[in-house]
Design a protein around this motif. Structure first.
Motif, PDB file in Angstrom:
ATOM      1  N   ARG A   1       0.831  -1.194   0.000  1.00  0.00           N
ATOM      2  CA  ARG A   1       0.000   0.000   0.000  1.00  0.00           C
ATOM      3  C   ARG A   1       0.866   1.244   0.000  1.00  0.00           C
ATOM      4  NH1 ARG A   1      -4.474  -0.586   4.581  1.00  0.00           N
ATOM      5  NH2 ARG A   1      -4.736   1.545   3.906  1.00  0.00           N
ATOM      6  N   PRO A   2       0.336   2.344  -0.563  1.00  0.00           N
ATOM      7  CA  PRO A   2       1.130   3.573  -0.543  1.00  0.00           C
ATOM      8  C   PRO A   2       1.263   4.107   0.885  1.00  0.00           C
ATOM      9  CG  PRO A   2      -0.989   3.950  -1.607  1.00  0.00           C
ATOM     10  CD  PRO A   2      -0.904   2.498  -1.293  1.00  0.00           C
ATOM     11  N   THR A   3       2.396   4.702   1.159  1.00  0.00           N
ATOM     12  CA  THR A   3       2.583   5.315   2.465  1.00  0.00           C
ATOM     13  C   THR A   3       1.785   6.614   2.514  1.00  0.00           C
ATOM     14  OG1 THR A   3       4.487   6.594   1.735  1.00  0.00           O
ATOM     15  CG2 THR A   3       4.927   4.385   2.629  1.00  0.00           C
ATOM     16  N   LYS A   4       1.664   7.175   3.704  1.00  0.00           N
ATOM     17  CA  LYS A   4       0.920   8.420   3.853  1.00  0.00           C
ATOM     18  C   LYS A   4       1.564   9.529   3.020  1.00  0.00           C
ATOM     19  CE  LYS A   4      -1.400  10.908   7.505  1.00  0.00           C
ATOM     20  NZ  LYS A   4      -1.613  10.971   8.949  1.00  0.00           N
ATOM     21  N   ARG A   5       2.885   9.540   3.000  1.00  0.00           N
ATOM     22  CA  ARG A   5       3.603  10.545   2.223  1.00  0.00           C
ATOM     23  C   ARG A   5       3.317  10.384   0.732  1.00  0.00           C
ATOM     24  NH1 ARG A   5      10.132  11.416   2.455  1.00  0.00           N
ATOM     25  NH2 ARG A   5      10.176  13.324   1.245  1.00  0.00           N
ATOM     26  N   GLU A   6       3.348   9.143   0.228  1.00  0.00           N
ATOM     27  CA  GLU A   6       3.068   8.890  -1.188  1.00  0.00           C
ATOM     28  C   GLU A   6       1.623   9.257  -1.529  1.00  0.00           C
ATOM     29  OE1 GLU A   6       6.087   5.155  -2.073  1.00  0.00           O
ATOM     30  OE2 GLU A   6       4.072   4.762  -1.279  1.00  0.00           O
ATOM     31  N   ARG A   7       0.711   8.984  -0.612  1.00  0.00           N
ATOM     32  CA  ARG A   7      -0.692   9.309  -0.851  1.00  0.00           C
ATOM     33  C   ARG A   7      -0.880  10.818  -0.933  1.00  0.00           C
ATOM     34  NH1 ARG A   7      -4.416  10.527   2.609  1.00  0.00           N
ATOM     35  NH2 ARG A   7      -3.319   9.631   4.366  1.00  0.00           N
ATOM     36  N   ARG A   8      -0.218  11.557  -0.053  1.00  0.00           N
ATOM     37  CA  ARG A   8      -0.302  13.025  -0.094  1.00  0.00           C
ATOM     38  C   ARG A   8       0.275  13.571  -1.404  1.00  0.00           C
ATOM     39  NH1 ARG A   8       1.641  14.069   6.050  1.00  0.00           N
ATOM     40  NH2 ARG A   8      -0.403  13.836   7.028  1.00  0.00           N
ATOM     41  N   GLU A   9       1.372  13.000  -1.868  1.00  0.00           N
ATOM     42  CA  GLU A   9       1.961  13.432  -3.139  1.00  0.00           C
ATOM     43  C   GLU A   9       1.013  13.148  -4.304  1.00  0.00           C
ATOM     44  OE1 GLU A   9       5.679  11.377  -3.308  1.00  0.00           O
ATOM     45  OE2 GLU A   9       6.671  12.746  -1.912  1.00  0.00           O
ATOM     46  N   THR A  10       0.385  11.998  -4.261  1.00  0.00           N
ATOM     47  CA  THR A  10      -0.577  11.648  -5.313  1.00  0.00           C
ATOM     48  C   THR A  10      -1.770  12.599  -5.288  1.00  0.00           C
ATOM     49  OG1 THR A  10       0.069   9.334  -5.139  1.00  0.00           O
ATOM     50  CG2 THR A  10      -2.014   9.795  -6.253  1.00  0.00           C
ATOM     51  N   ASP A  11      -2.287  12.874  -4.090  1.00  0.00           N
ATOM     52  CA  ASP A  11      -3.412  13.809  -3.968  1.00  0.00           C
ATOM     53  C   ASP A  11      -3.030  15.195  -4.481  1.00  0.00           C
ATOM     54  OD1 ASP A  11      -5.035  11.866  -2.943  1.00  0.00           O
ATOM     55  OD2 ASP A  11      -4.801  12.473  -0.841  1.00  0.00           O
ATOM     56  N   ARG A  12      -1.805  15.640  -4.161  1.00  0.00           N
ATOM     57  CA  ARG A  12      -1.335  16.944  -4.621  1.00  0.00           C
ATOM     58  C   ARG A  12      -1.234  16.959  -6.149  1.00  0.00           C
ATOM     59  NH1 ARG A  12       3.303  17.122  -1.825  1.00  0.00           N
ATOM     60  NH2 ARG A  12       2.172  17.186   0.128  1.00  0.00           N
ATOM     61  N   LEU A  13      -0.731  15.872  -6.723  1.00  0.00           N
ATOM     62  CA  LEU A  13      -0.581  15.769  -8.164  1.00  0.00           C
ATOM     63  C   LEU A  13      -1.941  15.805  -8.870  1.00  0.00           C
ATOM     64  CD1 LEU A  13       1.307  15.161 -10.620  1.00  0.00           C
ATOM     65  CD2 LEU A  13       0.810  12.760 -10.206  1.00  0.00           C
ATOM     66  N   LEU A  14      -2.936  15.148  -8.288  1.00  0.00           N
ATOM     67  CA  LEU A  14      -4.255  15.088  -8.900  1.00  0.00           C
ATOM     68  C   LEU A  14      -5.150  16.268  -8.519  1.00  0.00           C
ATOM     69  CD1 LEU A  14      -4.954  11.263  -8.512  1.00  0.00           C
ATOM     70  CD2 LEU A  14      -4.229  12.490 -10.555  1.00  0.00           C
ATOM     71  N   GLY A  15      -4.633  17.172  -7.676  1.00  0.00           N
ATOM     72  CA  GLY A  15      -5.403  18.369  -7.316  1.00  0.00           C
ATOM     73  C   GLY A  15      -6.491  18.109  -6.299  1.00  0.00           C
ATOM     74  N   ARG A  16      -6.320  17.099  -5.460  1.00  0.00           N
ATOM     75  CA  ARG A  16      -7.336  16.764  -4.453  1.00  0.00           C
ATOM     76  C   ARG A  16      -6.939  17.254  -3.064  1.00  0.00           C
ATOM     77  NH1 ARG A  16      -8.250  10.542  -6.182  1.00  0.00           N
ATOM     78  NH2 ARG A  16      -6.083  10.479  -5.515  1.00  0.00           N
ATOM     79  N   THR A  17      -6.168  18.319  -2.977  1.00  0.00           N
ATOM     80  CA  THR A  17      -5.732  18.810  -1.671  1.00  0.00           C
ATOM     81  C   THR A  17      -6.685  19.869  -1.166  1.00  0.00           C
ATOM     82  OG1 THR A  17      -4.332  20.470  -2.691  1.00  0.00           O
ATOM     83  CG2 THR A  17      -3.299  18.370  -2.155  1.00  0.00           C
ATOM     84  N   ASP A  18      -6.713  20.062   0.145  1.00  0.00           N
ATOM     85  CA  ASP A  18      -7.574  21.069   0.769  1.00  0.00           C
ATOM     86  C   ASP A  18      -6.860  22.405   0.920  1.00  0.00           C
ATOM     87  OD1 ASP A  18      -9.567  19.207   1.013  1.00  0.00           O
ATOM     88  OD2 ASP A  18      -8.937  18.564   3.022  1.00  0.00           O
TER      89      ASP A  18
END
Length: 132
Positions: free
Chosen positions: A114-131
């Motif tokens: 599974r992706p780590t929390k850091r990898e998940r945050r990077e993915t969310d940032r890349l896809l524009g799903r950040t708050d």
């Protein structure tokens, strides 16, 4: 006198039975499970396995990330050969994405977990799903 197995005089059929008969699913139980899971829609509404379909209805099926859109052309309840099954529906599915698009999509190495929390945050940032 015996009726031919190819043509049916029925005006409607169960959605799980029809999708299995036209070879959209390998088994009828898989078709019923997809209906119960909310992966099958008839005319825009979620379908239960026993929901009837009739000629002219639009059936949308979501299988492994790919959406199939078919229009009911003819009602059959028994599984028939592939050429006959193809005559019972009109396929309006969008074309699959090109190989170039699939190649550019990021993929995780198989077995990397599974992706780590850091990898998940990077993915969310890349896809524009950040708050932020």
């Amino acid at each position: 006198m015996r009726a031919s197995g190819n043509k049916s005089t029925a005006t409607q059929a169960r959605v799980d039975s029809w999708t299995w008969a036209v070879r959209l699913f390998k088994t009828r139980s898989a078709a019923a499970e997809a209906c119960r899971g909310g992966h099958v829609r008839v005319n825009g509404a979620a379908a239960k396995p026993a929901q009837p379909v009739k000629p002219g209805d639009e059936v949308r099926i979501r299988l492994s990330g790919v959406e199939r859109i078919v229009i009911v052309e003819q009602i059959i309840t028994k599984r028939v050969s592939a050429p006959i099954a193809a005559q019972c529906l009109i396929d309006r599915s969008p074309p699959p994405p090109s190989r170039e698009i699939l190649a550019t999509m990021p993929r995780r190495d198989r077995g990397s977990g599974r992706p780590t929390k850091r990898e998940r945050r990077e993915t969310d940032r890349l896809l524009g799903r950040t708050d932020e």
